[in-house]
Scaffold this active site. Structure first.
Site, PDB file in Angstrom:
ATOM      1  N   GLY A  14       0.824  -1.215   0.000  1.00  0.00           N
ATOM      2  CA  GLY A  14       0.000   0.000   0.000  1.00  0.00           C
ATOM      3  C   GLY A  14       0.852   1.256   0.000  1.00  0.00           C
ATOM      4  O   GLY A  14       0.544   2.241   0.672  1.00  0.00           O
ATOM      5  N   TYR A 150     -14.032  -3.798   9.573  1.00  0.00           N
ATOM      6  CA  TYR A 150     -12.702  -3.170   9.651  1.00  0.00           C
ATOM      7  C   TYR A 150     -12.103  -3.354  11.046  1.00  0.00           C
ATOM      8  O   TYR A 150     -10.934  -3.739  11.198  1.00  0.00           O
ATOM      9  CB  TYR A 150     -12.865  -1.688   9.300  1.00  0.00           C
TER      10      TYR A 150
HETATM   11  P1  NAP Z   1      -5.258   4.935   1.697  1.00  0.00           P
HETATM   12  O1  NAP Z   1      -4.821   6.333   1.512  1.00  0.00           O
HETATM   13  O2  NAP Z   1      -6.627   4.516   1.296  1.00  0.00           O
HETATM   14  O3  NAP Z   1      -4.195   3.975   0.995  1.00  0.00           O
HETATM   15  C1  NAP Z   1      -4.385   2.575   1.004  1.00  0.00           C
HETATM   16  C2  NAP Z   1      -3.206   1.935   0.338  1.00  0.00           C
HETATM   17  O4  NAP Z   1      -3.445   0.521   0.299  1.00  0.00           O
HETATM   18  C3  NAP Z   1      -3.024   2.413  -1.090  1.00  0.00           C
HETATM   19  O5  NAP Z   1      -1.658   2.514  -1.365  1.00  0.00           O
HETATM   20  C4  NAP Z   1      -3.653   1.294  -1.909  1.00  0.00           C
HETATM   21  O6  NAP Z   1      -2.993   1.203  -3.147  1.00  0.00           O
HETATM   22  C5  NAP Z   1      -3.335   0.088  -1.034  1.00  0.00           C
HETATM   23  N1  NAP Z   1      -4.227  -1.045  -1.280  1.00  0.00           N
HETATM   24  C6  NAP Z   1      -5.574  -1.125  -1.071  1.00  0.00           C
HETATM   25  N2  NAP Z   1      -6.025  -2.323  -1.469  1.00  0.00           N
HETATM   26  C7  NAP Z   1      -4.947  -3.007  -1.945  1.00  0.00           C
HETATM   27  C8  NAP Z   1      -4.765  -4.286  -2.527  1.00  0.00           C
HETATM   28  N3  NAP Z   1      -5.785  -5.139  -2.704  1.00  0.00           N
HETATM   29  N4  NAP Z   1      -3.520  -4.658  -2.898  1.00  0.00           N
HETATM   30  C9  NAP Z   1      -2.477  -3.829  -2.733  1.00  0.00           C
HETATM   31  N5  NAP Z   1      -2.580  -2.591  -2.198  1.00  0.00           N
HETATM   32  C10 NAP Z   1      -3.807  -2.189  -1.817  1.00  0.00           C
HETATM   33  O7  NAP Z   1      -5.118   4.483   3.229  1.00  0.00           O
HETATM   34  P2  NAP Z   1      -4.254   5.111   4.414  1.00  0.00           P
HETATM   35  O8  NAP Z   1      -5.134   6.072   5.122  1.00  0.00           O
HETATM   36  O9  NAP Z   1      -2.915   5.502   3.952  1.00  0.00           O
HETATM   37  O10 NAP Z   1      -4.144   3.808   5.355  1.00  0.00           O
HETATM   38  C11 NAP Z   1      -3.018   2.937   5.333  1.00  0.00           C
HETATM   39  C12 NAP Z   1      -3.196   1.916   6.443  1.00  0.00           C
HETATM   40  O11 NAP Z   1      -3.349   2.587   7.689  1.00  0.00           O
HETATM   41  C13 NAP Z   1      -4.438   1.046   6.288  1.00  0.00           C
HETATM   42  O12 NAP Z   1      -4.177  -0.265   6.722  1.00  0.00           O
HETATM   43  C14 NAP Z   1      -5.440   1.702   7.207  1.00  0.00           C
HETATM   44  O13 NAP Z   1      -6.405   0.799   7.665  1.00  0.00           O
HETATM   45  C15 NAP Z   1      -4.531   2.152   8.331  1.00  0.00           C
HETATM   46  N6  NAP Z   1      -5.108   3.263   9.116  1.00  0.00           N
HETATM   47  C16 NAP Z   1      -5.396   4.470   8.544  1.00  0.00           C
HETATM   48  C17 NAP Z   1      -5.930   5.504   9.315  1.00  0.00           C
HETATM   49  C18 NAP Z   1      -6.250   6.862   8.749  1.00  0.00           C
HETATM   50  O14 NAP Z   1      -6.794   7.699   9.483  1.00  0.00           O
HETATM   51  N7  NAP Z   1      -5.954   7.150   7.511  1.00  0.00           N
HETATM   52  C19 NAP Z   1      -6.178   5.272  10.664  1.00  0.00           C
HETATM   53  C20 NAP Z   1      -5.887   4.026  11.211  1.00  0.00           C
HETATM   54  C21 NAP Z   1      -5.332   3.036  10.427  1.00  0.00           C
HETATM   55  P3  NAP Z   1      -3.676   0.832  -4.559  1.00  0.00           P
HETATM   56  O15 NAP Z   1      -5.071   1.346  -4.542  1.00  0.00           O
HETATM   57  O16 NAP Z   1      -2.766   1.485  -5.529  1.00  0.00           O
HETATM   58  O17 NAP Z   1      -3.579  -0.659  -4.608  1.00  0.00           O
END
Ligand code: NAP
Length: 242
Positions: A14, A150
């Site tokens: 990701g 989730y």
């Molecule tokens: P994001 O901006 O939606 O990015 C998600 C990333 O995961 C993207 O790079 C996407 O890339 C990749 N991804 C999704 N499905 C995939 C798949 N099937 N295969 C490979 N890559 C995949 O999310 P984020 O906010 O940066 O979150 C990153 C992590 O932190 C996640 O696990 C999320 O649950 C966790 N988190 C986030 C927050 C928050 O507030 N943002 C809070 C707590 C935890 P592609 O679409 O290019 O594949």
């Protein structure tokens, strides 16, 4: 404290945007070679080029050939640092939640960590050095209405982290989780000013986190300086949850 990851190779899932991109850039800045993986192949190649010491890898972690793809990477270079970051949400009130929304989230957020980690740790165990960092969420600790799927996936990652840490600690491989709170991403940018202020009121430090706040925690847990830390959950939420 200067963190030096030169000579190490990291795989970040990701890495095409948000927190994963930031983690990939920070590991690269600390000297590691970084495999930046995501489905958006062009974007991860661009990011890898900007990092310099990095390779963009097209990888769908929810696909049935994920193990084969990871094995192919391991043939290029052994992976010393694995960051299971990629994750999705498919929110709905539990009573209305479709089975596909449950399955998709569990497959992407949890099953992928099983498949990828199992391949990667085999070599870490042989090398007697390794770091696994799983990106969970405070939602996995405290729950959140509309996110039963989730929250279940993120809580399960914590159980996975602690169990694996106990199994492979004797081989000098550490396994930890980072639990971010509300992080400033495209999603939170889209919130109106009022909604954002309400969110900030719930956070002790009165601001949303940045992707860099999470990347700093991951770089530390990946370092030699964190060699006596395993099986822990590092809550990086600005005091949203204590
Ligand atoms: P994001 O901006 O939606 O990015 C998600 C990333 O995961 C993207 O790079 C996407 O890339 C990749 N991804 C999704 N499905 C995939 C798949 N099937 N295969 C490979 N890559 C995949 O999310 P984020 O906010 O940066 O979150 C990153 C992590 O932190 C996640 O696990 C999320 O649950 C966790 N988190 C986030 C927050 C928050 O507030 N943002 C809070 C707590 C935890 P592609 O679409 O290019 O594949």
């Amino acid at each position: 404290m200067k963190i030096d990851l030169s000579g190490k190779t990291a795989l970040v899932t990701g890495a095409s945007r948000g927190i994963g991109e930031s983690i990939a850039r920070a590991l690269g800045a600390a000297g590691a070679h970084v495999f930046c993986a995501a489905r958006s192949a062009d974007r991860v190649r661009e990011i890898a080029e900007e990092i310099g010491n990095a390779t963009g890898v097209e990888l769908d972690i929810s696909s049935s050939d994920v193990r084969e793809k990871v094995k192919a990477l391991l043939e290029q270079k052994p992976i010393d640092i694995l960051v299971n970051n990629a994750g999705i949400t498919e929110d709905d009130l539990f009573i209305r939640m479709k089975p596909e929304a449950w399955t998709n989230v569990i497959r992407t957020n949890l099953d992928s960590a099983f498949h990828i980690t199992q391949e990667v740790v085999k070599k870490m165990i042989r090398a007697r050095w390794g770091r696994v960092v799983n990106i969970s969420s405070v939602v996995g600790l405290m729950g959140n209405p509309g996110q039963a799927n989730y929250a279940a996936s993120k809580a399960a990652l914590i159980g996975f982290t602690k169990s694996l840490a106990l199994e492979i600690g004797s081989r000098n491989v550490t396994v930890n989780a980072v639990a971010p709170g509300f992080i400033q991403t495209a999603m939170t940018d889209a919130l109106g000013e009022e909604a954002r202020q309400k969110l900030e009121e719930r956070i002790a430090l009165k601001r949303l986190g940045t992707p860099e706040d999470i990347a700093n925690a991951v770089v530390f847990l990946s370092s030699e300086q964190a060699s006596y830390i395993t099986g822990t959950v590092l809550n990086v939420s600005g005091g949203l949850y204590t």
